[in-house]
Structure formats: C-alpha cells, structure tokens
Motif scaffolding. Structure first.
Motif, PDB file in Angstrom:
ATOM      1  N   SER A 323       0.841  -1.197   0.000  1.00  0.00           N
ATOM      2  CA  SER A 323       0.000   0.000   0.000  1.00  0.00           C
ATOM      3  C   SER A 323       0.875   1.244   0.000  1.00  0.00           C
ATOM      4  O   SER A 323       1.986   1.254   0.533  1.00  0.00           O
ATOM      5  CB  SER A 323      -0.905   0.008   1.233  1.00  0.00           C
ATOM      6  OG  SER A 323      -0.130   0.045   2.423  1.00  0.00           O
ATOM      7  N   THR A 325       0.695   5.627   0.467  1.00  0.00           N
ATOM      8  CA  THR A 325      -0.041   6.852   0.766  1.00  0.00           C
ATOM      9  C   THR A 325       0.894   8.032   0.641  1.00  0.00           C
ATOM     10  O   THR A 325       2.129   7.882   0.714  1.00  0.00           O
ATOM     11  CB  THR A 325      -0.671   6.817   2.171  1.00  0.00           C
ATOM     12  OG1 THR A 325      -1.651   7.856   2.280  1.00  0.00           O
ATOM     13  CG2 THR A 325       0.358   7.014   3.269  1.00  0.00           C
ATOM     14  N   PRO A 357      -5.762   7.730   3.759  1.00  0.00           N
ATOM     15  CA  PRO A 357      -5.915   7.958   2.327  1.00  0.00           C
ATOM     16  C   PRO A 357      -5.025   9.086   1.825  1.00  0.00           C
ATOM     17  O   PRO A 357      -4.577   9.937   2.592  1.00  0.00           O
ATOM     18  CB  PRO A 357      -7.395   8.341   2.197  1.00  0.00           C
ATOM     19  CG  PRO A 357      -7.700   9.007   3.513  1.00  0.00           C
ATOM     20  CD  PRO A 357      -6.905   8.239   4.540  1.00  0.00           C
ATOM     21  N   VAL A 374      -3.603   4.281  -1.695  1.00  0.00           N
ATOM     22  CA  VAL A 374      -4.818   4.253  -0.880  1.00  0.00           C
ATOM     23  C   VAL A 374      -5.597   5.537  -1.146  1.00  0.00           C
ATOM     24  O   VAL A 374      -5.089   6.644  -0.938  1.00  0.00           O
ATOM     25  CB  VAL A 374      -4.474   4.113   0.618  1.00  0.00           C
ATOM     26  CG1 VAL A 374      -5.744   4.141   1.461  1.00  0.00           C
ATOM     27  CG2 VAL A 374      -3.703   2.820   0.855  1.00  0.00           C
ATOM     28  N   GLU A 378      -9.480   5.560   4.651  1.00  0.00           N
ATOM     29  CA  GLU A 378      -8.402   4.804   5.274  1.00  0.00           C
ATOM     30  C   GLU A 378      -8.568   3.306   5.038  1.00  0.00           C
ATOM     31  O   GLU A 378      -9.671   2.808   4.829  1.00  0.00           O
ATOM     32  CB  GLU A 378      -8.360   5.087   6.773  1.00  0.00           C
ATOM     33  CG  GLU A 378      -9.585   4.606   7.525  1.00  0.00           C
ATOM     34  CD  GLU A 378      -9.579   5.021   8.986  1.00  0.00           C
ATOM     35  OE1 GLU A 378     -10.113   4.263   9.806  1.00  0.00           O
ATOM     36  OE2 GLU A 378      -9.063   6.110   9.311  1.00  0.00           O
ATOM     37  N   ARG A 379      -7.434   2.611   5.089  1.00  0.00           N
ATOM     38  CA  ARG A 379      -7.444   1.167   4.905  1.00  0.00           C
ATOM     39  C   ARG A 379      -6.914   0.485   6.165  1.00  0.00           C
ATOM     40  O   ARG A 379      -5.859   0.861   6.686  1.00  0.00           O
ATOM     41  CB  ARG A 379      -6.570   0.773   3.713  1.00  0.00           C
ATOM     42  CG  ARG A 379      -6.533  -0.730   3.436  1.00  0.00           C
ATOM     43  CD  ARG A 379      -5.566  -1.067   2.313  1.00  0.00           C
ATOM     44  NE  ARG A 379      -5.926  -0.403   1.054  1.00  0.00           N
ATOM     45  CZ  ARG A 379      -5.189  -0.511  -0.064  1.00  0.00           C
ATOM     46  NH1 ARG A 379      -4.081  -1.237  -0.059  1.00  0.00           N
ATOM     47  NH2 ARG A 379      -5.581   0.114  -1.167  1.00  0.00           N
ATOM     48  N   HIS A 380      -7.630  -0.493   6.656  1.00  0.00           N
ATOM     49  CA  HIS A 380      -7.187  -1.267   7.814  1.00  0.00           C
ATOM     50  C   HIS A 380      -6.372  -2.444   7.296  1.00  0.00           C
ATOM     51  O   HIS A 380      -6.905  -3.408   6.764  1.00  0.00           O
ATOM     52  CB  HIS A 380      -8.389  -1.722   8.637  1.00  0.00           C
ATOM     53  CG  HIS A 380      -9.096  -0.589   9.304  1.00  0.00           C
ATOM     54  ND1 HIS A 380      -9.001  -0.321  10.656  1.00  0.00           N
ATOM     55  CD2 HIS A 380      -9.878   0.407   8.796  1.00  0.00           C
ATOM     56  CE1 HIS A 380      -9.711   0.756  10.953  1.00  0.00           C
ATOM     57  NE2 HIS A 380     -10.247   1.216   9.837  1.00  0.00           N
ATOM     58  N   GLN A 381      -5.075  -2.359   7.488  1.00  0.00           N
ATOM     59  CA  GLN A 381      -4.158  -3.294   6.842  1.00  0.00           C
ATOM     60  C   GLN A 381      -3.237  -4.028   7.815  1.00  0.00           C
ATOM     61  O   GLN A 381      -2.800  -5.140   7.557  1.00  0.00           O
ATOM     62  CB  GLN A 381      -3.310  -2.536   5.816  1.00  0.00           C
ATOM     63  CG  GLN A 381      -2.288  -3.399   5.095  1.00  0.00           C
ATOM     64  CD  GLN A 381      -1.306  -2.568   4.295  1.00  0.00           C
ATOM     65  OE1 GLN A 381      -1.567  -1.440   3.912  1.00  0.00           O
ATOM     66  NE2 GLN A 381      -0.131  -3.128   4.036  1.00  0.00           N
TER      67      GLN A 381
END
Length: 404
Positions: A323, A325, A357, A374, A378-381
């Motif tokens: 990912s 950002t 993001p 992203v 937001e991304r929960h990774q």
C-alpha cells in the motif's frame, strides 16, 4: 556485533491541520482539507499556502518565545511534546549524553525577509540586533538545547526537502555509535514567506490552482505542490534503555540511507537511480528484502516529475504492490519538516494498523497504473514494515525503514 535496536519513545508535531501528533493523525485519517489555505501577499493571486495557526503560551510557554522566527518556534513546540510523551525529565537527565539533530531547509526566512525590508526602507539602524539569533539555520537546535539542558552533540542537517528524514537517520546513528543515549530528532521549516513562495512559483513548482484540493499526489491532473510549514520531533533511544525505564515504544527505526543523484539542481533523475539506491541501501541496513515491505509513505509532492519518477520506482522495487499513501495531499509541502512529519505518521500507521488515504487524488495517473495508492478512505491493513521516502533539491534521497 549486532547494532542496538533503536526505538521512538516520543513524538510531537505542529502542522496546518493540528498542533499535536494525535490531532494531525486524526485529520490525516479523515483526509479532509484544512481551513488554513491563505493567500500569500506579493505573489500571484492564484497561489495559496498552508499555514500553521497562530499560537501562544498555551503551546510554547516561556519569556521571549513569541518573538522567535517561526521555524524555531515550531521546532520547540514539537520537541516539548516529544520529550513529554517519552516520559523524560530534562531537569534530571544527563545532558551530555543527549543529542539534538535538526533538519531544516531554509532557516529564518521570515526574519530575514522582514530585516531586508526594513533595511531597504529605513536604513541599517532599523535592523534588529536579533536578526541572526532568530535566522541562523542552527538556532532551532541551539534553542532546544538551551530550553532542555542538552549539552551533547547538536547538529543541523540541510538536505532541502529530505532534511527532516535525514535528521532521524543521523540521530539513529549517533545512538548506534555510542555518542548519545537519547537523541531528539526534529524536522522544521517555515517557508510561507512571499519571496520563498514567489521563487517556487517562478520555477513552476507550485500548483496552478487556488482550490483546497490543489495538492493531488500521483493524480493525472497534478500541477505542482502547495507550500506549507510545520515541524515534527521524535525522541530516539536504545530499545534496552527504553525498556529499562518502562517507556512505551512508538515503533523502531530499522534502516536508513542517503544518496545523491548528481543529475540536476532541482529535477529528480527521470529513472530515479539515486532514489532506488537509497531504498535498497536502507533495506540492506535493516537486513530486509523489498518483499518484507508492507507499506510505503511516499514523498508524493504532487509535481509532475517527482510523482512520475517515484511512482515508477515504487512499482519497480516493490512488484508485490505494498500500500502507498502520500500525506502532502492534505498537509501540503512543508519542505525540510516534511520527512520528519511523514516518519511520525508512518509510525502511526504501523502502530494502529491503519493506512490513511491520499487526499484529493480521485484516481492514480494511468501512467502509474498498478500503484496501490490508498484513495478515498483509510485502509485497515496492519502493516509491520514500512518505508518512508524523502527527496529534495540538489538530488537528495533519504529513505527510512520503520517497524513496529
């Protein structure tokens, strides 16, 4: 002999979207534009910059601090916060074993600009005797040392927009070398000054829009960066020392490298050769392979050339698509402060498992298709290893490898 593990035990931050690490992190997670975009006098009417809101004794107590140049004031606020969060008491520490490394690109631009105007309009008698104490680029480090009784090494590193990241790397190395037990690493800059903004505008580096979403990292219609300001600080310690005093680790500095393009005064190498060397050297320093990287905090300035070369670099080194950002979509470009700010935000991603993001970028430039940027939310990774890129004029390339 294995090098000692270096952890971050405290952070501090002041930016246009917040005056603490927590506040900035929450704004970055939301990806919402701040209200701090203001016209810059004496420059094109289309130009707007991100500024830190005025603050007083609530954030920076102490006599005389209100008259310091903003780049010093920002650094002092961030350092105060980081030291407090680390649970350290400067009144009791052994000052000779504490070091300071400040990264800054410009120094006291506002002070010098004002002094020059007074000189031109009213002559030399109108120039303040405080011009140099408020403008010399090493004075942020000097004032932190005075405020917190630090008598160990005090360095100021200047690597344009990579300066803040370099400060973290040099600070880590000071501890590894045995010269220090604790280092306060800071990135700071206050370049929202008409002559600075006009210079960037003249070279075509700034966004050609006054809109709140003018900073659009990796977007097809990006046109340049939005000038900003601020500071971030990190307290670095050996992991065993932090554990012995029951300090909470915010994450680790696993690797660091710095290279130079030797290509052009301001343009990045189109093939990102120097930047790639920095990424690979930092991973080697961390004893990791590229496949171990889960997340990339990109330099992502929103300029056509930087984003193109960096995006291709990320795809080339990390084909497994970690990912990505870019915080400058929201924060703008705070020059020498940016690398330290982004290092702190990278640590937050590792600690919380959340990748924020990239604000204002609706979709990735088709030329960079395949980049896992992203977007939107937001991304929960739960990443465990991340790299943070910082590049600057003069061909400066700094990469930090961070871990939980």
């Amino acid at each position: 002999m294995n090098a000692p593990a270096i952890v971050v035990t405290g952070t501090g931050m002041i930016t246009p979207v917040g005056t603490s690490t927590d506040a900035v992190w929450e704004a970055i997670r939301r990806g919402e534009s701040p209200a701090g975009a203001v016209p810059t006098p004496g420059v094109s009417g289309a130009l707007r910059c991100r500024t830190v809101a005025p603050f007083g004794l609530d954030l920076l107590p102490g006599r005389g601090n209100a008259n310091l140049d903003p780049f010093i004031r920002f650094a002092l606020v961030a350092a105060d916060q980081a030291i407090s969060e680390a649970g350290l008491d400067p009144a009791t520490w052994e000052g000779g074993r504490v070091g300071i490394v400040v990264g800054c690109g410009l120094g006291g631009s506002a002070t010098l600009s004002t002094a020059h105007s007074r000189l031109a309009e009213r002559g030399p008698d109108a120039v303040s005797p405080y011009v140099h104490p408020r403008s010399l680029i090493n004075m942020a480090a000097g004032m932190i040392a005075i405020r917190h009784h630090v008598t160990g090494p005090s360095h100021t590193v200047v690597a344009a927009c990579a300066s803040g990241a370099v400060a973290v790397g040099v600070g880590r190395d000071l501890i590894r070398s045995g010269a220090c037990d604790i280092v306060i690493a800071v990135g700071t800059d206050a370049g929202v000054v008409p002559v600075i903004a006009a210079g960037f505008a003249a070279m075509g580096a700034l966004a050609d829009s006054a809109a709140d979403d003018a900073s659009r990292p990796f977007a097809a219609d990006r046109s340049g960066f939005v000038l900003s300001e601020g500071a971030a600080a990190l307290v670095l310690e050996r992991e065993d020392s932090a554990r012995a005093r029951a300090a909470t680790s915010k994450g680790r500095v696993l690797g660091y490298a710095f290279t130079t393009d030797a290509h052009h005064p301001v343009a990045p190498h189109p093939d990102a050769v120097g930047a790639e060397a920095a990424v690979r050297a930092a991973l080697t320093d961390a004893s990791l392979s590229p496949s171990a990287v889960d997340h990339v905090n990109a330099h992502g300035t929103s300029t056509p050339y930087n984003d193109r070369s960096e995006g291709k670099l990320i795809k080339r080194i990390f084909p497994h698509r970690p990912s990505v950002t870019a915080n400058k979509g929201l924060l703008g470009h705070s020059l020498g402060a940016a690398g330290a700010i982004e290092a702190v935000l990278t640590l937050r991603s590792l600690a919380t498992g959340i990748v924020p993001p990239t604000a204002h970028t609706p979709a990735v430039d088709p030329e960079l298709a395949g980049l896992d940027l992203v977007l939107d939310k937001e991304r929960h990774q739960n990443p465990t290893v991340a790299v943070s890129h910082s590049f600057g004029f003069g061909g400066s390339n700094c990469v930090l490898v961070m871990g939980k």
